[in-house]
Write an enzyme that holds these catalytic residues in place. Structure first.
Site, PDB file in Angstrom:
ATOM      1  N   GLY A 166      13.491   7.574   1.619  1.00 22.94           N
ATOM      2  CA  GLY A 166      13.713   6.598   0.309  1.00 22.94           C
ATOM      3  C   GLY A 166      14.038   7.471  -0.629  1.00 22.94           C
ATOM      4  N   ASP A 179      11.459  -1.806  -6.773  1.00 26.67           N
ATOM      5  CA  ASP A 179      11.209  -0.578  -7.410  1.00 26.67           C
ATOM      6  C   ASP A 179      12.285  -0.110  -8.233  1.00 26.67           C
ATOM      7  OD1 ASP A 179      12.642   0.029  -5.102  1.00 26.67           O
ATOM      8  OD2 ASP A 179      12.083   2.260  -5.112  1.00 26.67           O
ATOM      9  N   ASP A 180      12.261   0.466  -9.284  1.00 28.37           N
ATOM     10  CA  ASP A 180      13.111   1.318 -10.280  1.00 28.37           C
ATOM     11  C   ASP A 180      13.961   0.199 -10.629  1.00 28.37           C
ATOM     12  OD1 ASP A 180      11.701   3.544  -9.862  1.00 28.37           O
ATOM     13  OD2 ASP A 180      13.181   4.333  -8.283  1.00 28.37           O
ATOM     14  N   TYR A 195       4.883   0.137  -9.415  1.00 28.85           N
ATOM     15  CA  TYR A 195       4.395   0.781  -8.245  1.00 28.85           C
ATOM     16  C   TYR A 195       3.341   2.164  -8.459  1.00 28.85           C
ATOM     17  CZ  TYR A 195       8.330   3.820  -9.166  1.00 28.85           C
ATOM     18  OH  TYR A 195       9.127   4.454  -9.600  1.00 28.85           O
ATOM     19  N   ASP A 202       4.177   8.191  -0.694  1.00 29.10           N
ATOM     20  CA  ASP A 202       3.999   9.329  -0.941  1.00 29.10           C
ATOM     21  C   ASP A 202       5.247  10.410  -1.565  1.00 29.10           C
ATOM     22  OD1 ASP A 202       2.490  11.714  -1.991  1.00 29.10           O
ATOM     23  OD2 ASP A 202       0.979  11.736  -0.289  1.00 29.10           O
ATOM     24  N   ASN A 203       5.286  10.486  -2.755  1.00 29.52           N
ATOM     25  CA  ASN A 203       6.343  11.631  -3.112  1.00 29.52           C
ATOM     26  C   ASN A 203       5.868  12.808  -3.396  1.00 29.52           C
ATOM     27  OD1 ASN A 203       8.427   9.519  -3.401  1.00 29.52           O
ATOM     28  ND2 ASN A 203       7.434   8.475  -5.105  1.00 29.52           N
ATOM     29  N   ASP A 205      14.273  14.851  -5.012  1.00 31.32           N
ATOM     30  CA  ASP A 205      15.442  14.094  -5.470  1.00 31.32           C
ATOM     31  C   ASP A 205      15.593  14.373  -7.176  1.00 31.32           C
ATOM     32  OD1 ASP A 205      13.379  12.293  -5.800  1.00 31.32           O
ATOM     33  OD2 ASP A 205      14.579  10.683  -4.754  1.00 31.32           O
ATOM     34  N   ASN A 234       7.541  10.326   1.662  1.00 31.82           N
ATOM     35  CA  ASN A 234       9.206  10.431   1.180  1.00 31.82           C
ATOM     36  C   ASN A 234       9.030  12.014   0.940  1.00 31.82           C
ATOM     37  OD1 ASN A 234      11.560   9.668   0.166  1.00 31.82           O
ATOM     38  ND2 ASN A 234      10.928   9.443  -1.816  1.00 31.82           N
TER      39      ASN A 234
END
Length: 860
Positions: free
Chosen positions: A11, A118-119, A163, A223-224, A229, A257
């Site tokens: 993602g 999202d975003d 989120y 989970d980032n 990125d 992620n």
């Protein structure tokens, strides 16, 4: 429905993974017990920007194969779509197109879906405002209808616009948006959540309970933690951490992620699986024990060392048999015939003392003559060495002091025609017998070699090669467990460094803070001895990381090399500068501690590439886009702009190696040789310049090396010196010194040409010593220092020339300079472009010595 969703979400923003890479991912997931993969790359046009368009016949074949590939590995394939940027929620046409798209994907065999909002902006179009009372009502209406249309699949996920806690307005507990989501969203739909922030340092049981109370269901964590990125110069190889394994019983699921580079995710995914098994409990011996990130890291490293040493192409296909045969021939003593390598029995590095060994400061060595660049190529003796680790080397330094070698420039190649070879064996830094030359002085520790190593007739060509620093680097071509542990330590997690790396940063800060112990005005003391000992250890640590770069680049697994090469190159490139600057600090600081603090305390965040990353919670002050390399760069005096280090790595990984160090007098002959090569490349005339070999060097370098030797840095490759950057701190004093001492000595050495007009190039060089040089006060007021760069014509990597300039500017700034200028020929486009890229600007109003010359200046 699956009992607990645990797996990977693709993602991230950036280039999506290839089909081959995803198949590798499915294999990993099957091996480690992960059960879900979500397809949602942000840069896949038909996932986000062109979500209305169905897949073409060719795309359909690939996507169907991907779904089947996941299912064959026991992995549930979740197709995610992100229509929120431009969907009209009240439009029956948009809703029909969304259903058509998902119906097509369902026909591929996909039975699990996600809809992501999202975003995106919270604003609705005018049409939607007349239909829905709020943004949340519009989203839940579409999600519920799609969920029912697809037959209420067992896995259907919803990502809200708010989120994470930091995006909730006015707060999580008071968010009207999330309250509507909890009330109106179908109870069979799972809700995605990232924690307290986009990249959450920790996710606690209390925070999970808080969001569960609002959305009225257990959240699924996106989970980032390992996502990179948002910062192109950072990658995260550390273990899954900051989430108690008890969360397994409190969550709907956990999807990681990860890094954009698939090969960088072996440890993150491996440790996630260990965390999952620990949370389940009762399944195997590991699951009976609480999750420990360090233990999970050890398990992952033990498996990764086998994967790293597999001979693979960048596409992850096995190398051809004949290539494998050649590789086995070279590595027969290291790599088994199956291409794997077992973890070595060496003790892994687990503390800062391994990366920063204690060593004694060197004593002055006897200096000898240094051969010219051509002589270094043909006459350098061969020698062999025994393998020793950096720690062993430092420990033995208590009785036999060792000097931090220029490990990257030492090459195992014995013939000049092998220069630049791409596949070399990789290995350890070794100790060699003391050599006379530039490295034998005060720049570091002494160098020793086991008795009997020199002149051994049993040693063949290519087994070792002595450089100017007296070090030999043997390459074995296989990564060890200690190598990978160091990599995971260097590129750890977004909120913390590995233990060794943190110690290295602290050590550099200490060396910078207490450099007054070895300033020009200080007498020798125990504090100075301590500073030099710690400086020596720091340099050895830098050598070890540079060695890691070469070891890694020579790995037979090119898939991993190409994914991680830019990050290792970046830290290697930075440490070349940092190490050279630390070497320069010894005995060259002219200010006392009070004025010297003016540059030590002036560090501030770079305003572009190294700007702070606001992640929603108060993190450590080191969190910025420059990553680890950026932190080292921030400790250099010249950090007021990001263009200095904004240099991409070479397109293809290379073992071509360089090192930078301060000038010592034994370098003069080699640098004069480089200067002649530069001049002869530009001038085709063969006259008296060929008779006196010192004339060109005396004209362009001699005055700097004689009057300002402390402001000269030398660039070396495997064959010796290949460039230098020279400067003068105070140009007025420098010119006075030239007129008082240098010019008279040169006038006596070189006779005055009898001709007045139509001088030959050689005569013009001689006349330079009889001309008075001056610069206007208006120029010297803002730019009091002078800089001159000289690099060999064969130097193809412009980043090394940049590093030379950065080293010199750091030295000038450390001693109080506020600006530097240089004279360039307008016709030398390459030099002009290089200096402009470093922040130099043309000063058109400045007086110049010749019509061809242009002056460029840069504030420090």
């Amino acid at each position: 429905m699956l009992p607990f969703i645990c797996g990977i979400v693709e993602g991230f923003y950036g280039r999506p993974w290839s089909m081959e890479q995803r198949m590798v991912l499915f294999k990993w997931m099957q091996s480690w017990g992960l059960n879900v993969y979500m397809y949602g790359p942000k840069d896949d046009l038909k996932h986000r920007l062109l979500w209305r368009e169905t897949y073409s016949a060719e795309e359909s074949v690939q996507l169907k194969a991907l779904v089947l590939g996941a299912q064959e590995r026991g992995v549930e394939f979740v197709y995610a779509i992100s229509p929120g940027q431009d969907i009209t929620f009240s439009s029956s046409c948009d809703l029909a197109l969304l259903k058509q798209k998902l119906r097509q994907v369902k026909g591929f065999g996909c039975m699990a879906f996600a809809i992501l909002f999202d975003d995106i902006d919270h604003a609705m179009c005018t049409t939607d405002k007349g239909t829905f009372s709020s943004f949340a009502h519009a989203q839940t209406s579409v999600a519920n209808e799609i969920y029912r249309y697809l037959g209420e699949p067992p896995v259907f996920l919803f990502c809200p616009t708010e989120y994470c806690s930091s995006l909730c307005y006015p707060s999580l507990s008071k968010s009207y948006y999330l309250k509507v989501i909890g009330d109106d969203l179908h109870p069979g739909i799972g809700v995605i959540w990232t924690g307290t922030s986009v990249v959450s340092k920790e996710i606690t049981l209390e925070s999970v309970q808080e969001i569960q109370d609002v959305i009225k269901r257990r959240p699924l964590i996106w989970d980032n933690l390992h996502a990179n990125d948002y910062a192109q110069k950072r990658v995260f190889l550390g273990p899954y951490k900051g989430r108690p394994s008890d969360l397994v019983t409190k969550l709907h699921g956990m999807l990681l992620n990860p890094n954009c580079e698939l090969e960088a995710n072996y440890i993150p995914i491996h440790t996630l699986a260990t965390w999952y098994r620990s949370g389940l409990g009762g399944k195997g011996d590991e699951s009976c024990r609480p999750y420990c990130p360090n233990e999970a890291l050890n398990l992952a490293l033990a498996d990764w060392v086998k994967e790293v040493n597999r001979p693979l192409c960048p596409s992850r296909q096995l190398l051809k048999e004949e290539v494998e045969g050649q590789l086995r021939g070279k590595l027969s003593n290291v790599v088994p015939q199956n291409g794997n390598i077992e973890p070595t029995a060496e003790k892994p590095c687990t503390s800062t003392t391994d990366l920063l060994p204690q060593c004694s400061p060197s004593k002055e060595g006897k200096a000898g003559d240094v051969p010219s660049r051509r002589e270094q190529i043909h006459e350098r003796p061969e020698t062999g060495t025994a393998h020793r680790s950096v720690k062993e080397e430092a420990e033995s330094g208590k009785t036999q002091p060792s000097r931090p070698g220029d490990s990257e420039k030492d090459s195992p190649l014995s013939a000049p025609e092998k220069r630049g070879a791409e596949r070399v064996r990789a290995g350890d830094l070794d100790r060699t017998k003391p050599l006379s030359g530039p490295s034998a002085g005060k720049e570091g520790c002494g160098v020793t070699e086991p008795d009997g190593a020199e002149g051994d007739p049993e040693r063949g060509e290519g087994e070792g090669r002595v450089s100017l620093t007296g070090r030999t680097l043997l390459l074995t071509g296989a990564m060890t467990l200690a190598d990978l542990r160091l990599m995971a330590d260097l590129f750890h997690l977004p909120y913390e460094h590995g233990e060794e790396t943190a110690g290295l940063l602290r050590e550099l800060h200490w060396l910078k803070t207490y450099s007054d112990f070895v300033s020009v005005s200080k007498v020798e003391s125990k504090k100075a001895e301590e500073w030099r000992a710690r400086s020596c250890a720091f340099q050895l640590a830098c050598d070890r990381i540079v060695q890691l770069y070469r070891q890694f680049i020579s790995s037979s697994n090119r898939a991993i090399v190409y994914d991680l090469y830019p990050y290792l190159w970046d830290i290697r490139n930075t440490l070349l500068v940092v190490k050279a600057f630390v070497m320069w600090l010894d005995g060259r600081i002219e200010r006392d501690i009070f004025s010297f603090n003016s540059w030590m305390n002036c560090f501030q965040w770079c305003r572009t590439g190294s700007a702070p990353v606001v992640l929603g919670v108060a993190g450590g002050t080191w969190i910025h886009r420059g990553g680890l390399a950026g932190e080292f760069q921030m400790m250099l005096p010249v950090t007021n702009s990001s263009e200095l280090f904004n240099q991409p790595p070479p397109l293809f990984p290379t073992l071509k190696s360089y090192t930078i160090r301060p000038f010592v007098h034994e370098d003069k002959k080699a640098l004069y040789s480089v200067c002649r090569d530069i001049h002869n490349t530009k001038s085709q005339e063969k006259d008296a310049a060929d008779i006196d070999t010192d004339l060109i060097g005396d004209r362009f370098l001699g005055h700097f090396l004689t009057l300002c030797p402390d402001y000269c840095f030398v660039l070396e490759d495997e064959e010796g010196a290949c460039g230098c950057a020279c400067g003068a701190l105070e140009v007025r004093s420098f010119l006075k010194g030239c007129e008082a001492a240098w010019y008279p000595a040169m006038q006596e050495k070189y006779s005055k040409p009898t001709a007045r007009d139509n001088l030959t190039p050689t005569q013009e060089l001689m006349m330079f010593f009889r001309q008075k040089s001056s610069f206007p006060d208006s120029l010297l007021y803002r730019f009091p220092s002078l800089l001159q760069l000289n690099v060999h014509p064969q130097l193809l990597d412009s980043s090394e020339a940049r590093n030379l300039v950065i080293c010199l500017m750091s030295a000038l700034k450390a001693n109080g300079s506020q600006g530097v200028f240089c004279e360039l020929k307008a016709s030398n486009k390459q030099a002009v472009e290089l200096h402009v890229s470093l922040g130099f600007l043309e000063l058109p109003g400045a007086e110049v010595s010749t019509r061809e010359t242009v002056i460029f200046g840069r504030p420090l």
